[in-house]
Design a protein around this motif. Structure first.
Motif, PDB file in Angstrom:
ATOM      1  N   UNK A  34       0.845  -1.199   0.000  1.00  0.00           N
ATOM      2  CA  UNK A  34       0.000   0.000   0.000  1.00  0.00           C
ATOM      3  C   UNK A  34       0.880   1.248   0.000  1.00  0.00           C
ATOM      4  N   UNK A  35       0.355   2.292  -0.595  1.00  0.00           N
ATOM      5  CA  UNK A  35       1.021   3.588  -0.563  1.00  0.00           C
ATOM      6  C   UNK A  35       0.286   4.433   0.457  1.00  0.00           C
ATOM      7  N   UNK A  36       1.043   4.983   1.391  1.00  0.00           N
ATOM      8  CA  UNK A  36       0.482   5.848   2.423  1.00  0.00           C
ATOM      9  C   UNK A  36       1.299   7.131   2.459  1.00  0.00           C
ATOM     10  N   UNK A  37       0.888   8.058   3.307  1.00  0.00           N
ATOM     11  CA  UNK A  37       1.593   9.320   3.481  1.00  0.00           C
ATOM     12  C   UNK A  37       2.099   9.374   4.911  1.00  0.00           C
ATOM     13  N   UNK A  38       3.358   9.790   5.094  1.00  0.00           N
ATOM     14  CA  UNK A  38       3.893   9.870   6.446  1.00  0.00           C
ATOM     15  C   UNK A  38       3.576  11.225   7.083  1.00  0.00           C
ATOM     16  N   UNK A  39       4.085  11.449   8.279  1.00  0.00           N
ATOM     17  CA  UNK A  39       3.794  12.691   9.017  1.00  0.00           C
ATOM     18  C   UNK A  39       4.253  13.949   8.293  1.00  0.00           C
ATOM     19  N   UNK A  40       5.268  13.825   7.430  1.00  0.00           N
ATOM     20  CA  UNK A  40       5.784  14.988   6.709  1.00  0.00           C
ATOM     21  C   UNK A  40       5.063  15.216   5.383  1.00  0.00           C
ATOM     22  N   UNK A  41       4.126  14.317   5.025  1.00  0.00           N
ATOM     23  CA  UNK A  41       3.404  14.436   3.760  1.00  0.00           C
ATOM     24  C   UNK A  41       4.058  13.676   2.628  1.00  0.00           C
ATOM     25  N   UNK A  67       5.115  10.417   0.425  1.00  0.00           N
ATOM     26  CA  UNK A  67       4.551   9.094   0.141  1.00  0.00           C
ATOM     27  C   UNK A  67       5.508   8.015   0.609  1.00  0.00           C
ATOM     28  N   UNK A  68       4.918   6.949   1.140  1.00  0.00           N
ATOM     29  CA  UNK A  68       5.668   5.835   1.694  1.00  0.00           C
ATOM     30  C   UNK A  68       5.021   4.552   1.195  1.00  0.00           C
ATOM     31  N   UNK A  69       5.810   3.656   0.614  1.00  0.00           N
ATOM     32  CA  UNK A  69       5.286   2.371   0.170  1.00  0.00           C
ATOM     33  C   UNK A  69       5.508   1.375   1.299  1.00  0.00           C
ATOM     34  N   UNK A 129      11.688  -8.162  20.168  1.00  0.00           N
ATOM     35  CA  UNK A 129      12.156  -8.204  18.780  1.00  0.00           C
ATOM     36  C   UNK A 129      11.593  -6.994  18.035  1.00  0.00           C
ATOM     37  N   UNK A 130      12.244  -6.654  16.952  1.00  0.00           N
ATOM     38  CA  UNK A 130      11.796  -5.528  16.137  1.00  0.00           C
ATOM     39  C   UNK A 130      10.558  -5.925  15.344  1.00  0.00           C
ATOM     40  N   UNK A 131       9.503  -5.147  15.487  1.00  0.00           N
ATOM     41  CA  UNK A 131       8.259  -5.354  14.747  1.00  0.00           C
ATOM     42  C   UNK A 131       7.848  -4.003  14.194  1.00  0.00           C
ATOM     43  N   UNK A 132       7.695  -3.923  12.874  1.00  0.00           N
ATOM     44  CA  UNK A 132       7.243  -2.668  12.278  1.00  0.00           C
ATOM     45  C   UNK A 132       5.737  -2.545  12.487  1.00  0.00           C
ATOM     46  N   UNK A 133       5.321  -1.500  13.168  1.00  0.00           N
ATOM     47  CA  UNK A 133       3.904  -1.304  13.477  1.00  0.00           C
ATOM     48  C   UNK A 133       3.438   0.011  12.870  1.00  0.00           C
ATOM     49  N   UNK A 134       2.566  -0.096  11.884  1.00  0.00           N
ATOM     50  CA  UNK A 134       2.023   1.081  11.208  1.00  0.00           C
ATOM     51  C   UNK A 134       0.631   1.371  11.746  1.00  0.00           C
ATOM     52  N   UNK A 154      -0.926   7.753   6.869  1.00  0.00           N
ATOM     53  CA  UNK A 154      -2.268   8.149   6.472  1.00  0.00           C
ATOM     54  C   UNK A 154      -2.617   7.530   5.118  1.00  0.00           C
ATOM     55  N   UNK A 155      -3.789   6.931   5.068  1.00  0.00           N
ATOM     56  CA  UNK A 155      -4.280   6.209   3.891  1.00  0.00           C
ATOM     57  C   UNK A 155      -4.935   7.194   2.923  1.00  0.00           C
ATOM     58  N   UNK A 156      -4.185   8.177   2.490  1.00  0.00           N
ATOM     59  CA  UNK A 156      -4.740   9.247   1.658  1.00  0.00           C
ATOM     60  C   UNK A 156      -5.180   8.762   0.284  1.00  0.00           C
ATOM     61  N   UNK A 157      -4.625   7.656  -0.205  1.00  0.00           N
ATOM     62  CA  UNK A 157      -5.031   7.080  -1.495  1.00  0.00           C
ATOM     63  C   UNK A 157      -6.115   6.028  -1.336  1.00  0.00           C
ATOM     64  N   UNK A 158      -6.542   5.777  -0.103  1.00  0.00           N
ATOM     65  CA  UNK A 158      -7.583   4.801   0.237  1.00  0.00           C
ATOM     66  C   UNK A 158      -7.215   3.372  -0.157  1.00  0.00           C
ATOM     67  N   UNK A 159      -5.934   3.087  -0.317  1.00  0.00           N
ATOM     68  CA  UNK A 159      -5.521   1.736  -0.694  1.00  0.00           C
ATOM     69  C   UNK A 159      -5.730   0.748   0.450  1.00  0.00           C
ATOM     70  N   UNK A 160      -5.295   1.105   1.643  1.00  0.00           N
ATOM     71  CA  UNK A 160      -5.457   0.210   2.792  1.00  0.00           C
ATOM     72  C   UNK A 160      -6.942  -0.028   3.068  1.00  0.00           C
ATOM     73  N   UNK A 161      -7.725   1.022   3.134  1.00  0.00           N
ATOM     74  CA  UNK A 161      -9.155   0.902   3.414  1.00  0.00           C
ATOM     75  C   UNK A 161      -9.880   0.034   2.411  1.00  0.00           C
ATOM     76  N   UNK A 162      -9.536   0.198   1.134  1.00  0.00           N
ATOM     77  CA  UNK A 162     -10.201  -0.563   0.080  1.00  0.00           C
ATOM     78  C   UNK A 162      -9.689  -1.999  -0.031  1.00  0.00           C
ATOM     79  N   UNK A 163      -8.386  -2.206   0.051  1.00  0.00           N
ATOM     80  CA  UNK A 163      -7.828  -3.548  -0.142  1.00  0.00           C
ATOM     81  C   UNK A 163      -7.956  -4.437   1.094  1.00  0.00           C
TER      82      UNK A 163
END
Length: 170
Positions: free
Chosen positions: A24-31, A33-35, A73-78, A98-107
């Motif tokens: 999914x593509x999301x937006x981080x705190x700075x705006x 895009x983050x894959x 252990x290291x666990x990436x938590x979004x 932030x799911x600004x592209x609605x990919x997470x919500x939809x998929x």
């Protein structure tokens, strides 16, 4: 599903346990895009956690951040929300996006499509293993009920001890 005596519906799509997670593509705190990849590049466990908003669920979110901070252990938590939010709280382990592209919500089937929370994300947790497969989902019918932390602890232990290579869906 319901919250504060109001029923609402989710989008029809849902990803299930045993299936491969989706990028999914999301937006981080700075705006920026983050894959978020279905399998982290360094083969770490990932948790995708979403809530309709921060204020109503602040205590539960902060408690989950503390829980993840105690992991050995290291666990990436979004932590995903449908739109950008400014936080006064400084997260220890959780990575807010932030799911600004609605990919997470939809998929992932977490987008609310009716009621006062329409277009928000529902409370949900997806535990993604080292190989990118979904091992556990916690999505309470009643959003006022907390996530099942005892079960999540058990499932995290199971995932940690699971197969570490790339499976047939990699």
């Amino acid at each position: 599903m319901n919250y504060k005596n109001e029923e609402f519906e989710l989008i029809d799509e849902i990803i299930d346990i045993g299936y491969m997670a989706e990028d999914i593509v999301a937006t981080d705190l700075t705006g920026k895009e983050l894959v978020i990849k279905k399998a982290s590049p360094n083969r770490m466990i990932q948790v995708f956690l979403s809530f309709p908003n921060f204020e109503d669920f602040k205590e539960e979110i902060i408690a989950f951040d503390e829980f993840m901070n105690e992991a050995k252990v290291e666990i990436f938590t979004y932590l995903l929300f449908d739109k950008k939010i400014d936080f006064a709280y400084k997260f220890k382990k959780i990575i807010p996006v932030f799911d600004t592209n609605e990919e997470y919500g939809n998929m992932y089937g977490t987008k609310i499509v009716s009621g006062i929370l329409e277009n928000c994300l529902t409370k949900a947790l997806f535990l993604v293993g080292k190989d990118g497969a979904i091992y556990h989902i916690d999505m309470p019918e009643d959003l006022s009920k907390p996530l099942d932390m005892n079960r999540i602890r058990i499932e995290l232990n199971k995932v940690y001890q699971s197969y570490t290579g790339v499976g047939c869906h990699g």
